[in-house]
Design an enzyme around this catalytic site. Sequence first.
Site, mmCIF file in Angstrom:
data_model
loop_
_atom_site.group_PDB
_atom_site.id
_atom_site.type_symbol
_atom_site.label_atom_id
_atom_site.label_comp_id
_atom_site.label_asym_id
_atom_site.label_seq_id
_atom_site.Cartn_x
_atom_site.Cartn_y
_atom_site.Cartn_z
ATOM 1 N N GLY A 46 0.494 -1.139 0.218
ATOM 2 C CA GLY A 46 -0.408 -0.047 -0.077
ATOM 3 C C GLY A 46 0.991 0.812 -0.122
ATOM 4 O O GLY A 46 -0.142 2.554 0.032
ATOM 5 N N CYS A 47 2.848 1.211 0.428
ATOM 6 C CA CYS A 47 2.530 2.004 -0.599
ATOM 7 C C CYS A 47 3.299 2.794 -1.611
ATOM 8 O O CYS A 47 4.036 2.002 -1.989
ATOM 9 C CB CYS A 47 4.144 1.831 0.965
ATOM 10 S SG CYS A 47 5.756 3.079 1.452
ATOM 11 N N GLY A 48 3.303 3.426 -2.125
ATOM 12 C CA GLY A 48 3.315 3.694 -3.661
ATOM 13 C C GLY A 48 4.975 4.898 -3.770
ATOM 14 O O GLY A 48 5.597 4.624 -4.655
ATOM 15 N N CYS B 185 7.598 4.205 -1.101
ATOM 16 C CA CYS B 185 8.466 3.959 0.081
ATOM 17 C C CYS B 185 9.296 4.018 -0.351
ATOM 18 O O CYS B 185 9.652 2.783 -1.274
ATOM 19 C CB CYS B 185 7.878 2.812 0.789
ATOM 20 S SG CYS B 185 6.343 3.142 1.490
#
Length: 261
Positions: free
Chosen positions: A104-106, A108
């Site tokens: 869910g971390c685009g 990071c």
Amino acid sequence: MRLEGVRLTPALGPAGPEERALPEETPVALVYNGSTYAVMMASPADLTDFAIGFTLSEAIATANEVGEVEVVAHEHGIEARMWLPEGREAALASRRRAVAGPVGCGLCGIDSLAAAVRPLPRVAEPDWRFPLAEVGAALESLRGHQPLHDATRAVHAAGFWQPGRGIVMAREDVGRHNALDKLIGALARAGIDGASGAVVLTSRVSVEMVQKAATLGAPVVVAVSSPTAHAVRLADGAGVTLVSAAGRQTRIFTHPQRVNG
């Protein structure tokens, strides 16, 4: 129907012990020319779509430059191996991510602040309009393309809506960015032009989602929840129409001329 990436897990429910279907999240390594570029936690399905979509949405290479994707399972995860032309080494270096990125971390691990707000292509004005009355219908129709969500209630979906046809394609993943990358890859493999329709999302719209939609060339993004303020500014500059159906009330944040009715 047996779904890939679902595990029955014991749980204690209101009526006592039960088994719940939960989605798997698996480390997926994106490997270019023999070197790992990123490792993302993702649902272990549609990984060829994911690899191609990630490559396109991160502006690593064009669809014509991505050859065959080799998906290789290992004990601790999965590799998606791709080979790109030598001239793309510079693009790989400039968009380098850390080896691990949480689901869910685009953004990071991007090692440059400038890369987080990279310039986006301006989306062309389409020759079609999104009927305001179909916003809710498009989101409701997307629910019919979410078998993994139906089984687990724990994943996101990204769909592609075309005028007169509705949702023509959808992909699911535990990560909202991954779901959109899978959709972008699936559209590329099917030869469907991103400018021919709208992206429909079950998640909120953040900066990364606008970046990916703009790279796809989609002129409209419809989401079940509100966007962030930064996403609105970015969409405005990229020419992307942002439509929110949060609270079952439709709001158009940017470029309202694309929505009629």
